[in-house]
Design a protein around this motif. Structure first.
Motif, PDB file in Angstrom:
ATOM      1  N   ARG A 148      -1.150  -5.799   3.097  1.00  0.00           N
ATOM      2  CA  ARG A 148      -0.268  -5.145   2.133  1.00  0.00           C
ATOM      3  C   ARG A 148      -0.966  -3.955   1.479  1.00  0.00           C
ATOM      4  N   ASN A 149      -2.214  -4.138   1.080  1.00  0.00           N
ATOM      5  CA  ASN A 149      -2.946  -3.061   0.402  1.00  0.00           C
ATOM      6  C   ASN A 149      -3.235  -1.873   1.310  1.00  0.00           C
ATOM      7  N   SER A 150      -3.374  -2.115   2.595  1.00  0.00           N
ATOM      8  CA  SER A 150      -3.691  -1.013   3.511  1.00  0.00           C
ATOM      9  C   SER A 150      -2.445  -0.249   3.947  1.00  0.00           C
ATOM     10  N   ALA A 151      -1.273  -0.845   3.800  1.00  0.00           N
ATOM     11  CA  ALA A 151      -0.023  -0.202   4.233  1.00  0.00           C
ATOM     12  C   ALA A 151       0.647   0.459   3.035  1.00  0.00           C
ATOM     13  N   GLU A 152       0.102   1.599   2.607  1.00  0.00           N
ATOM     14  CA  GLU A 152       0.569   2.265   1.390  1.00  0.00           C
ATOM     15  C   GLU A 152       1.734   3.212   1.622  1.00  0.00           C
ATOM     16  N   THR A 153       1.783   3.868   2.768  1.00  0.00           N
ATOM     17  CA  THR A 153       2.818   4.860   3.028  1.00  0.00           C
ATOM     18  C   THR A 153       3.829   4.310   4.037  1.00  0.00           C
ATOM     19  N   THR A 154       4.938   5.008   4.186  1.00  0.00           N
ATOM     20  CA  THR A 154       5.931   4.605   5.188  1.00  0.00           C
ATOM     21  C   THR A 154       5.298   4.581   6.573  1.00  0.00           C
ATOM     22  N   ALA A 155       4.520   5.598   6.906  1.00  0.00           N
ATOM     23  CA  ALA A 155       3.864   5.648   8.218  1.00  0.00           C
ATOM     24  C   ALA A 155       2.913   4.465   8.396  1.00  0.00           C
ATOM     25  N   ASP A 156       2.184   4.104   7.336  1.00  0.00           N
ATOM     26  CA  ASP A 156       1.284   2.941   7.395  1.00  0.00           C
ATOM     27  C   ASP A 156       2.074   1.664   7.636  1.00  0.00           C
ATOM     28  N   ARG A 157       3.171   1.487   6.885  1.00  0.00           N
ATOM     29  CA  ARG A 157       3.971   0.268   7.013  1.00  0.00           C
ATOM     30  C   ARG A 157       4.584   0.168   8.414  1.00  0.00           C
ATOM     31  N   GLN A 158       5.059   1.290   8.943  1.00  0.00           N
ATOM     32  CA  GLN A 158       5.631   1.272  10.290  1.00  0.00           C
ATOM     33  C   GLN A 158       4.557   0.969  11.329  1.00  0.00           C
TER      34      GLN A 158
END
Length: 116
Positions: free
Chosen positions: A60-70
């Motif tokens: 969760r902490n590493s996926a900060e942006t939309t691109a990260d989450r995708q």
């Protein structure tokens, strides 16, 4: 002092060229490492271990942006596809059982392009 300020601005400018906006910083290795301790829970059910929940928090902490989450979502899908015995219901409830809000479902069936 003036040189230090100029150096900081130069470094920031260089950083902007290296990390392009919209590019994911999350890698599949990071996702795999974060969720490796969850494999027993995802295949056998029960209660997720503390290291597993810590990994979900790291994800969760590493996926900060939309691109990260995708990117993280796609990595989760790839990892789940490599584990044929994964229990979808346990995967879907993993964040809640760890008391961690993840902005995308942990599932091999998620359309990662819909994540914002």
């Amino acid at each position: 002092m003036k040189r230090a300020v100029i150096s900081v601005f130069v470094m920031l400018a260089m950083f902007q060229f290296v990390v392009k906006q919209g590019q994911a910083a999350v890698t599949c290795k990071q996702v795999d490492d974060a969720l490796a301790a969850c494999v027993p829970y995802l295949t056998n059910g029960g209660v997720p271990s503390t290291p597993c929940c810590n990994g979900v928090g790291e994800l969760r902490n590493s996926a900060e942006t939309t691109a990260d989450r995708q990117a993280a979502c796609n990595c989760v899908k790839q990892a789940a596809a490599r584990i044929p015995t994964i229990k979808e219901d346990d995967a879907a409830t993993l964040p809640a059982k760890c008391h961690v809000q993840v902005d995308f479902p942990i599932s091999k069936n998620t359309n990662c392009e819909d994540i914002h």
